[in-house]
Design a protein around this motif. Structure first.
Motif, PDB file in Angstrom:
ATOM      1  N   ASP A  64      -7.003  -3.147  -3.026  1.00 39.17           N
ATOM      2  CA  ASP A  64      -5.970  -4.171  -3.189  1.00 39.17           C
ATOM      3  C   ASP A  64      -5.664  -4.476  -4.656  1.00 39.17           C
ATOM      4  OD1 ASP A  64      -5.665  -4.275  -0.500  1.00 39.17           O
ATOM      5  OD2 ASP A  64      -6.775  -6.138  -0.212  1.00 39.17           O
ATOM      6  N   HIS A  84       0.836  -1.211   0.000  1.00 40.69           N
ATOM      7  CA  HIS A  84       0.000   0.000   0.000  1.00 40.69           C
ATOM      8  C   HIS A  84       0.869   1.259   0.000  1.00 40.69           C
ATOM      9  CE1 HIS A  84      -4.086  -1.418  -0.043  1.00 40.69           C
ATOM     10  NE2 HIS A  84      -3.898  -2.228   0.985  1.00 40.69           N
ATOM     11  N   SER A 131      -7.092   1.020   5.639  1.00 38.45           N
ATOM     12  CA  SER A 131      -7.686  -0.083   4.878  1.00 38.45           C
ATOM     13  C   SER A 131      -8.740  -0.775   5.727  1.00 38.45           C
ATOM     14  CB  SER A 131      -6.584  -1.058   4.448  1.00 38.45           C
ATOM     15  OG  SER A 131      -6.100  -1.761   5.571  1.00 38.45           O
TER      16      SER A 131
HETATM   17 ZN    ZN Z   1      -5.065  -3.843   1.402  1.00 40.71          ZN
END
Ligand code: ZN
Ligand code: KG4
Length: 328
Positions: free
Chosen positions: A296, A114, A135
């Protein structure tokens, strides 16, 4: 050329990234429909779906990049944090391909992935950078001191920001997945019509469980809200979460004197958060990735793998999954 593989949760993803900064292909197969009837991600269903989709997704990523395994220099795969069965499928697949093609396979921390979505979004970005990862499972304030070197400044004490949005969306009956549904509802509402608490903790910590409780209490006192009231409450929740995140990042930036900041992770796809952050920080100061790099994906895993490898990290065999892997 790095091939990235990501299977830590409910997205089967593969991507090819050149020089750690240029996305050549980025394929994401979302398992959304398989989990919808359960109202959340079912770990066994997710692992089985990864097993079915991994090879076709990797083949598609290579084909879209107009290359084959031969043209790849490094395979980067998420080894944690995440769901153990899901991680194992990605790692087994990556190591099988590595052995078959004679390629090195590097394990990557999903959170480092990330972080590197910010470097993909802005190839000129240079550490030190203050990165807020928001997240479904994490809310972490991370100082990227140098490439592949992280210092965790603070986290959430309870729920993650995305978890809070998902739970509030469920309380509001907005459907699954909650975060994007709440985003859509919030666009139609007026946040000023509902007062919700904002938790502010000392240091660099966050807390979101009080907000969820406040929403539950609000709904007990005002049962069966009509659609307008639902939209107003969604807007108020979004503002409360975004406010805490932006305030926390702003405060950390002032305290550390590091004015280059980024917001990454699935929650950074949120419209209200993006608007608030853009208004608070100058355009040269803030990086928020485009939507396909917020949620993601494997391009971010490939980018992180490239920079970690360049920083001297070496592949291990066998590669072990770690469901609670920490950053730094
Ligand atoms: Zn993630
Ligand atoms: O990074 P991510 O895709 O997966 C994890 O690593 O957890 O983040 C998923 C989280 C979920 O909680 C989801 O509801 C939230 O990101 N999310 C959003 C939006 N899109 C995804 N939250 C608010 N608004 C959105 N547009």
């Amino acid at each position: 050329m790095t091939l990235g593989i990501e299977t830590s949760c409910d997205e089967t993803a593969a991507a090819v990234v050149a020089d750690g900064t240029r996305v050549v292909s980025n394929v994401v197969y979302s398992q959304l429909e398989q989990h919808r009837e359960f109202g959340g991600v079912v770990p066994e269903v997710a692992a089985r779906a990864h097993l079915q989709r991994l090879v076709p997704v990797v083949e598609e990523a290579l084909a879209r990049a107009d290359t084959q395994l031969d043209g790849i220099d490094l395979i980067a795969v998420t080894r944690g944090p995440g769901l153990i069965g899901c991680l194992l499928v990605g790692i087994a697949g990556a190591q099988g391909m590595g052995i078959a093609g004679g390629k090195p396979v590097l394990g990557v921390n999903h959170l480092a992935g990330h972080v590197y979505s910010a470097f993909l979004a802005e190839p000129g970005l240079k550490p030190p950078v203050l990165v807020l990862i928001a997240s479904g499972g994490h809310t972490d304030l991370v100082l990227v001191e140098a490439h592949a070197r992280y210092r965790l400044l603070g986290s959430t004490r309870d729920d993650a920001a995305g978890e809070c949005l998902d739970k509030c969306a469920r309380l509001l009956g907005l459907g699954y997945p909650g975060g994007p549904a709440l985003d859509r509802a919030a666009r139609l509402g007026d946040a000023s019509r509902v007062t919700l608490p904002r938790t502010r903790l000392p240091g660099h910590e966050f807390s979101f469980s009080g907000l969820k409780t406040a929403v539950r209490r609000h709904l007990e006192l005002n049962p069966a809200p009509d659609q307008d009231a639902q939209h107003d409450l969604a807007a108020a929740v979004e503002m409360a979460v975004a406010g805490q995140l932006v305030d926390g990042l702003d405060r950390a930036s002032r305290r550390t004197g590091i004015d280059r900041v980024a917001i990454v992770g699935g929650v950074s796809a949120n419209t209200g958060l993006r608007q608030m952050a853009l208004a608070r920080f100058g355009p040269g100061q803030l990086t928020v990735p485009p939507l396909d790099l917020c949620t993601d994906n494997a391009a971010m895993i490939a980018a992180a793998g490239h920079f970690h490898s360049a920083a001297g990290e070496t592949p291990a065999y066998p590669l072990l999954a770690d469901p609670s892997l920490e950053l730094g």
